[in-house]
Design a protein around this motif. Structure first.
Motif, PDB file in Angstrom:
ATOM      1  N   ASN A 171       8.014  21.176  -7.260  1.00  0.00           N
ATOM      2  CA  ASN A 171       7.077  20.088  -6.932  1.00  0.00           C
ATOM      3  C   ASN A 171       7.478  19.275  -5.678  1.00  0.00           C
ATOM      4  OD1 ASN A 171       6.577  16.965  -7.194  1.00  0.00           O
ATOM      5  ND2 ASN A 171       4.824  17.835  -8.420  1.00  0.00           N
ATOM      6  N   GLY A 172       6.923  19.460  -4.728  1.00  0.00           N
ATOM      7  CA  GLY A 172       7.403  18.543  -3.617  1.00  0.00           C
ATOM      8  C   GLY A 172       6.201  17.514  -2.974  1.00  0.00           C
ATOM      9  N   GLY A 173       6.721  16.595  -2.596  1.00  0.00           N
ATOM     10  CA  GLY A 173       5.752  15.566  -1.998  1.00  0.00           C
ATOM     11  C   GLY A 173       6.206  14.844  -1.032  1.00  0.00           C
ATOM     12  N   LEU A 174       5.518  13.853  -0.362  1.00  0.00           N
ATOM     13  CA  LEU A 174       5.930  12.696   0.527  1.00  0.00           C
ATOM     14  C   LEU A 174       5.013  11.297   0.307  1.00  0.00           C
ATOM     15  CD1 LEU A 174       7.445  11.601   2.597  1.00  0.00           C
ATOM     16  CD2 LEU A 174       5.838  12.329   4.424  1.00  0.00           C
ATOM     17  N   ARG A 175       5.479  10.382  -0.042  1.00  0.00           N
ATOM     18  CA  ARG A 175       4.937   8.961  -0.186  1.00  0.00           C
ATOM     19  C   ARG A 175       5.302   8.051   1.038  1.00  0.00           C
ATOM     20  NH1 ARG A 175       2.471   6.501  -4.453  1.00  0.00           N
ATOM     21  NH2 ARG A 175       2.238   4.258  -4.096  1.00  0.00           N
ATOM     22  N   LEU A 176       4.427   7.647   1.778  1.00  0.00           N
ATOM     23  CA  LEU A 176       4.379   6.510   2.799  1.00  0.00           C
ATOM     24  C   LEU A 176       3.895   5.026   2.360  1.00  0.00           C
ATOM     25  CD1 LEU A 176       5.267   6.280   5.678  1.00  0.00           C
ATOM     26  CD2 LEU A 176       3.139   6.253   6.299  1.00  0.00           C
ATOM     27  N   SER A 177       5.062   4.411   2.022  1.00  0.00           N
ATOM     28  CA  SER A 177       4.853   2.983   1.542  1.00  0.00           C
ATOM     29  C   SER A 177       4.647   1.950   2.718  1.00  0.00           C
ATOM     30  CB  SER A 177       5.909   2.676   0.530  1.00  0.00           C
ATOM     31  OG  SER A 177       7.047   2.591   1.125  1.00  0.00           O
ATOM     32  N   TYR A 178       3.736   0.966   2.459  1.00  0.00           N
ATOM     33  CA  TYR A 178       3.598  -0.051   3.493  1.00  0.00           C
ATOM     34  C   TYR A 178       3.715  -1.302   2.822  1.00  0.00           C
ATOM     35  CZ  TYR A 178       0.986  -3.242   6.501  1.00  0.00           C
ATOM     36  OH  TYR A 178       0.496  -4.223   7.442  1.00  0.00           O
ATOM     37  N   PHE A 179       4.459  -2.323   3.424  1.00  0.00           N
ATOM     38  CA  PHE A 179       4.320  -3.805   2.877  1.00  0.00           C
ATOM     39  C   PHE A 179       4.024  -4.819   3.876  1.00  0.00           C
ATOM     40  CE2 PHE A 179       6.490  -7.636   1.611  1.00  0.00           C
ATOM     41  CZ  PHE A 179       6.051  -7.814   0.172  1.00  0.00           C
ATOM     42  N   PRO A 239       9.129   5.971   4.534  1.00  0.00           N
ATOM     43  CA  PRO A 239       8.833   6.934   4.046  1.00  0.00           C
ATOM     44  C   PRO A 239       9.648   7.351   2.878  1.00  0.00           C
ATOM     45  CG  PRO A 239      10.224   7.536   5.800  1.00  0.00           C
ATOM     46  CD  PRO A 239       9.941   5.868   5.751  1.00  0.00           C
ATOM     47  N   GLU A 240       9.006   8.174   1.797  1.00  0.00           N
ATOM     48  CA  GLU A 240       9.537   8.381   0.394  1.00  0.00           C
ATOM     49  C   GLU A 240       9.535   9.887   0.074  1.00  0.00           C
ATOM     50  OE1 GLU A 240       8.050   5.796  -2.427  1.00  0.00           O
ATOM     51  OE2 GLU A 240       8.488   3.932  -1.176  1.00  0.00           O
ATOM     52  N   SER A 287       0.877  -1.112   0.005  1.00  0.00           N
ATOM     53  CA  SER A 287       0.141   0.057  -0.052  1.00  0.00           C
ATOM     54  C   SER A 287       0.715   1.270  -0.059  1.00  0.00           C
ATOM     55  CB  SER A 287      -0.971   0.102   1.253  1.00  0.00           C
ATOM     56  OG  SER A 287      -1.865  -1.217   1.208  1.00  0.00           O
ATOM     57  N   GLY A 288       0.175   2.294  -0.291  1.00  0.00           N
ATOM     58  CA  GLY A 288       0.884   3.709  -0.382  1.00  0.00           C
ATOM     59  C   GLY A 288      -0.129   4.647  -0.322  1.00  0.00           C
ATOM     60  N   ILE A 289       0.400   5.937   0.544  1.00  0.00           N
ATOM     61  CA  ILE A 289      -0.250   7.103   0.726  1.00  0.00           C
ATOM     62  C   ILE A 289       0.453   8.313   0.278  1.00  0.00           C
ATOM     63  CG2 ILE A 289      -0.086   7.170   3.142  1.00  0.00           C
ATOM     64  CD1 ILE A 289      -2.821   8.356   3.437  1.00  0.00           C
ATOM     65  N   LEU A 303      13.664   9.346  -3.255  1.00  0.00           N
ATOM     66  CA  LEU A 303      13.908   8.099  -2.528  1.00  0.00           C
ATOM     67  C   LEU A 303      12.854   7.154  -2.912  1.00  0.00           C
ATOM     68  CD1 LEU A 303      15.146   7.602   1.065  1.00  0.00           C
ATOM     69  CD2 LEU A 303      13.198   6.349   0.120  1.00  0.00           C
ATOM     70  N   MET A 304      13.239   6.161  -3.370  1.00  0.00           N
ATOM     71  CA  MET A 304      12.409   5.127  -3.955  1.00  0.00           C
ATOM     72  C   MET A 304      12.456   3.640  -3.058  1.00  0.00           C
ATOM     73  SD  MET A 304      10.684   7.032  -6.193  1.00  0.00           S
ATOM     74  CE  MET A 304       9.944   5.910  -7.630  1.00  0.00           C
ATOM     75  N   ASN A 305      11.390   2.936  -2.802  1.00  0.00           N
ATOM     76  CA  ASN A 305      11.384   1.534  -2.447  1.00  0.00           C
ATOM     77  C   ASN A 305      10.771   0.721  -3.170  1.00  0.00           C
ATOM     78  OD1 ASN A 305      12.821   1.869   0.322  1.00  0.00           O
ATOM     79  ND2 ASN A 305      11.001   3.410   0.568  1.00  0.00           N
ATOM     80  N   GLN A 306      11.280  -0.637  -3.440  1.00  0.00           N
ATOM     81  CA  GLN A 306      10.829  -1.555  -4.236  1.00  0.00           C
ATOM     82  C   GLN A 306      10.406  -2.850  -3.491  1.00  0.00           C
ATOM     83  OE1 GLN A 306      12.270  -1.925  -8.449  1.00  0.00           O
ATOM     84  NE2 GLN A 306      11.887  -3.950  -8.614  1.00  0.00           N
ATOM     85  N   TYR A 307       9.275  -3.526  -3.602  1.00  0.00           N
ATOM     86  CA  TYR A 307       9.135  -4.673  -2.790  1.00  0.00           C
ATOM     87  C   TYR A 307       8.816  -6.035  -3.643  1.00  0.00           C
ATOM     88  CZ  TYR A 307       7.944  -0.978   0.750  1.00  0.00           C
ATOM     89  OH  TYR A 307       7.909  -0.122   1.753  1.00  0.00           O
ATOM     90  N   VAL A 308       9.038  -5.716  -4.883  1.00  0.00           N
ATOM     91  CA  VAL A 308       8.804  -7.047  -5.468  1.00  0.00           C
ATOM     92  C   VAL A 308      10.335  -7.114  -6.561  1.00  0.00           C
ATOM     93  CG1 VAL A 308       6.359  -7.005  -5.856  1.00  0.00           C
ATOM     94  CG2 VAL A 308       7.673  -5.774  -7.731  1.00  0.00           C
ATOM     95  N   HIS A 309      10.519  -8.287  -6.916  1.00  0.00           N
ATOM     96  CA  HIS A 309      11.983  -8.358  -7.235  1.00  0.00           C
ATOM     97  C   HIS A 309      11.745  -9.642  -8.654  1.00  0.00           C
ATOM     98  CE1 HIS A 309      13.516  -7.054  -3.446  1.00  0.00           C
ATOM     99  NE2 HIS A 309      12.702  -7.798  -2.769  1.00  0.00           N
ATOM    100  N   LEU A 310      12.743  -9.290  -9.536  1.00  0.00           N
ATOM    101  CA  LEU A 310      12.843 -10.196 -10.593  1.00  0.00           C
ATOM    102  C   LEU A 310      14.006 -11.121 -10.621  1.00  0.00           C
ATOM    103  CD1 LEU A 310      10.871 -10.958 -13.357  1.00  0.00           C
ATOM    104  CD2 LEU A 310      12.524  -9.522 -14.346  1.00  0.00           C
ATOM    105  N   LEU A 311      13.869 -12.504 -10.580  1.00  0.00           N
ATOM    106  CA  LEU A 311      15.024 -13.308 -10.732  1.00  0.00           C
ATOM    107  C   LEU A 311      15.284 -13.578 -11.901  1.00  0.00           C
ATOM    108  CD1 LEU A 311      13.997 -15.842  -7.601  1.00  0.00           C
ATOM    109  CD2 LEU A 311      15.922 -13.614  -7.824  1.00  0.00           C
ATOM    110  N   SER A 312      16.388 -13.537 -12.481  1.00  0.00           N
ATOM    111  CA  SER A 312      16.705 -13.680 -13.878  1.00  0.00           C
ATOM    112  C   SER A 312      18.097 -14.219 -14.122  1.00  0.00           C
ATOM    113  CB  SER A 312      16.565 -12.457 -14.603  1.00  0.00           C
ATOM    114  OG  SER A 312      17.114 -12.560 -16.081  1.00  0.00           O
TER     115      SER A 312
END
Length: 808
Positions: A472-480, A490-491, A455-457, A512-521
């Motif tokens: 352009n300023g902002g804040l994203r709060l991600s949840y996993f 926080p992002e 999730s994210g808000i 600042l970015m976060n990624q919760y899914v990964h690709l195995l290759s």
């Protein structure tokens, strides 16, 4: 006397402070195309001669709140359309819907300080590229198939994969670090034909935008880029169609109104349906059958279908329903061995959206989203006695259900606020094996599923504090959340532009970015066998931090060639942590023993590390006019480091590329003839190739390489040839890649339709670009003994293509 003056000054000041500020009113509405009533994204709406203005959102909506005026002049402009102006009295809130007429004219229509779109120097956003779809359709393409992703590969900061592949590597990131969105739905595998074409049919696409850095807070979940695509809504005025017949595939698109003979003010809507299919299976099957004398039957095909419908229930309520369905299938049957093998993968997406206009300043959108990606391998082996049958079926995939709610708020021309939230329920299936032996009545059916919630808000504001600043300023709060792990991160995001002088600005950004899914290759080229897996308690989320600094220049005066040019120069630095890779020799696809593969946790086969990338990108672009195109250059460095790979030392990943150049030119010679050309150059890929070859044989329990004891490996047999890959990973640099493509289109308007013949040549001067390298033995000659040499293999020489396209 002085006292009187002071008293008068005080009284006048008091009167001024006592006065109420002038009343303000809002003018808002939708901007659509005049011919089809298609909503237009990113139209520039502004007060001529000032910096006050805004742009339309994804649904063509705009809003401006201004001081009351007896006569207010608004200008509307967009690339590929004739600019217009409207004069209104603003003594009350106004709704002003506008229609723009398609055209390629650069001259303004009674509009001062004419712009074709929002000036790149005035936008707070940086590291963003959009290419008009009309321009994409004019660029020469491999086998004549227009491809959005291959056009994006021609942009600075974007590296392509192997020859002909649609894989995208942005600013040092991997293919899993790109968020690809089609009408709000995530597309996990965007490739047809093992990566040689993308799944996006250009006839169904309205807009495409690539963001490489300075990401707005509304985007999250990936580290390197966002590719945001929107499908056409459909023609609201009349039935319209277009299509094409090419060498390997044909396509057809139909669109039109949902209601006939509608009256002004009545509810209305439109639909679009677009399909494409290749006929490689029909063409190749007879050739394979003839060459193998009937011993082998094989084929391959892909298809995709885009569909969309929208309906305006009222001026404040609109509903959109869109979907994509596509599949690739390869199959083969060996009559001599009585074996069957199949390989298939496909995407399905669906998006239901509801727009609601609360008032002229407040616009909201609610989306329900579905996305499903599946991959499957099947094999059947029958004994010659037909008493024993062995079958194997391997599946993997990811399925999403998402809820997304976004609000656009336009309080003043100085502020454009966006807030929203999104929640996605993922189901990963990284292993599903069905193993059966009918001869001994044995069957194994094992399925692993992993359910997670992401999730994210967010909140962001595009702020114009003065005529010189855009921020352009902002804040994203991600949840996993996963069974054994929960992450809340926080992002922060910030980007801005400062105007040095008219049409020239300096820009900077941080994300600042976060990624919760990964690709195995195993390959790094985005094949469908790559597996999507989530973060766990053992595998942490990937994270990146990126800073960028650059300048942006608009050319608004001068000759027709110069007017409309934009120049951007950007330098960036990006660091990445917790990126994952397979350990040396590890693979999740242990087909020879699928039951053991199912029992192993995939985390046991991966290692985590870090990476960093930095460079400079230059883009000179012209989107409209008789001559258009762009010139791009990238100078970059990318390195990765894993404790369990390359002895723990940093190394260059496969798609590190020092120099990358792309030149794209489109010239409308006349209304009937369009010429186009592409030239690209890139430093060769970093590869791990054999540095030597040895003959092996067994001596007791030891495996010997040319007389030196080695490590015992059960799969080696006596006399086997073994390649030595050395100790350094990716220490070999492939030869540079370059090619030249040329195309010409012949247009003709008939009585009831328009047709276009296109002739193109891919790799005109027959450059044999490297696809892979392999050591091979060179037979002895009269003067030289048998030797081993490294051979380069290429896949595409000169490839001509012809296609027929039509509109009605």
């Amino acid at each position: 006397m002085r006292i009187r003056l002071l008293v008068l000054l005080f009284l006048s000041t008091t009167v001024l402070w006592a006065q109420n500020p002038p009343p303000r009113f809002t003018v808002s509405g939708y901007v659509r195309e005049a011919v089809s009533q298609e909503a237009l994204i990113g139209v520039n709406v502004y007060l001529p001669g000032t910096t006050t203005g805004t742009t339309t959102n994804t649904y063509g909506f705009y809003s401006l709140t201004l001081p009351a005026q007896d006569s207010l002049r608004l200008a509307y402009s967009f690339v590929g359309y004739d600019a217009i102006a409207r004069t209104i009295g603003l003594r009350t809130n106004q709704t002003l819907n506008v229609l723009l007429t398609p055209g390629q004219r650069l001259a303004e229509v009674d509009v001062t300080a004419g712009r074709l779109t929002e000036k790149v120097s005035e936008s707070a956003q940086m590291s963003t590229i959009d290419v008009p779809v009309s321009q994409i359709k004019k660029i020469p393409a491999f086998l004549g198939e227009k491809d959005v992703l291959k056009v994006l590969q021609l942009m600075p900061g974007v590296q392509k994969g192997s020859e002909g592949q649609t894989g995208i590597y942005v600013r040092g990131g991997g293919p899993d670090q790109n968020l690809i969105i089609l009408d709000d739905a995530v597309v996990y595998n965007a490739s047809h034909l093992f990566g040689f074409f993308s799944v996006f049919n250009g006839d169904a696409i309205k807009s495409v935008e690539l963001i490489k850095g300075g990401f707005p807070a509304r985007y999250g979940g990936r580290l390197s880029s966002v590719i945001d695509l929107n499908m056409k809504d459909g023609n609201r005025e009349k039935l319209h169609g277009e299509g094409g017949i090419g060498l390997i595939a044909s396509r057809l698109t139909l669109e039109g109104p949902l209601t006939k003979n509608k009256k002004p003010g009545q509810p209305s809507g439109s639909f679009l349906i677009s399909g494409r299919r290749t006929y490689l299976d029909i063409v190749a099957a007879p050739l394979i059958n003839a060459q193998t004398k009937g011993q082998m039957q094989a084929g391959y095909y892909f298809y995709d279908l885009n569909a969309k419908a929208n309906y305006d229930f009222s001026p404040t309520n609109k509903v959109y329903l869109s979907g994509y369905f596509g599949r690739d299938k390869f199959y083969a049957h060996d009559n001599s061995q009585n074996n069957d093998i199949g390989l298939g993968w496909g995407n399905a997406t669906g998006t239901l959206r509801w727009n609601h206009l609360f008032n002229q300043k407040l616009f909201a959108n609610l989306s329900l989203i579905f996305s499903d990606y599946k991959f499957q391998i099947s094999a059947v082996e029958k004994s010659t006695l037909a008493t024993d049958t062995y079958s194997l079926q391997y599946n993997s995939g990811i399925r999403d259900f998402s809820l997304k709610y976004d609000v656009d708020y336009y309080p003043t021309p100085q502020h454009s606020v966006k807030v929203g939230l999104q929640s996605t329920y993922h189901r990963f299936t990284p292993s599903a094996v069905v193993l059966q032996n009918a001869g001994i009545n044995q069957a194994i059916n094992n399925i692993n599923t992993i359910d997670v919630l992401e999730s994210g808000i967010y909140a962001e504001d595009t702020w114009r504090p003065s005529s010189r600043w855009r921020i352009n300023g902002g804040l994203r709060l991600s949840y996993f959340h996963q069974t054994n792990a929960t992450y809340i991160k926080p992002e922060p995001r910030l980007s801005g532009a400062f105007t040095l002088k008219p049409d020239l600005s300096i820009k900077a950004s941080y994300a600042l970015m976060n990624q919760y899914v990964h690709l195995l290759s195993n390959t790094g080229i985005g094949l469908p066998t790559d597996l999507w897996v989530p973060s766990t308690d053992r595998v942490k989320p990937q994270q990146s931090q990126q800073v960028a600094l650059g300048i942006a220049k608009d050319f608004t005066t001068g000759s027709e060639f110069v007017r409309g040019l934009t120049l951007t120069v950007e330098g960036y630095y990006k660091s990445m942590s917790n990126i994952i890779n397979y350990k040396e020799g590890a693979s999740f696809l242990l087909i020879n023993d699928p039951t053991s593969a199912n029992s192993l946790r995939w985390e046991d086969n991966v290692t985590a590390g870090r990476g960093w990338s930095y460079g400079v990108e230059i883009l000179l672009q012209k989107k409209a006019g008789r001559f258009s195109g762009w010139a791009g250059y990238t100078l970059s460095w990318t390195q990765w480091q894993f404790a369990e790979l390359n002895g723990g030392q940093p190394y260059y990943p496969r798609y590190d590329r020092r120099h990358d150049i792309s030149l794209v030119g489109i010239y409308d010679l006349s209304k009937k003839i369009t010429l186009s050309a592409v030239w690209v150059y890139g430093t060769g890929n970093a590869l791990t190739v054999p540095v030597g070859r040895f003959d092996s044989y067994r001596a007791g329990n030891a495996l010997v390489y040319g007389g030196s004891p080695g490590i015992v490996q059960s799969f080696f047999s006596p006399g086997r040839t073994v390649d030595d890959y050395g100790t350094q990973k990716n220490s070999f640099r492939a030869e540079p890649y370059h090619r030249f493509d040329l195309g010409v289109q012949f247009h003709k308007k008939m009585k009831h339709h328009e047709r276009t013949w296109e002739f193109s040549v891919y790799n005109l001067y027959d450059r044999r670009n490297p696809f892979f390298y392999r050591l091979e033995s060179v037979p002895a000659t009269a003067t030289e003994p048998t030797r081993t040499a490294l051979f380069r293999y290429s896949v595409f020489p000169v490839v001509p293509a012809v296609s027929y396209n039509f509109k009605f």
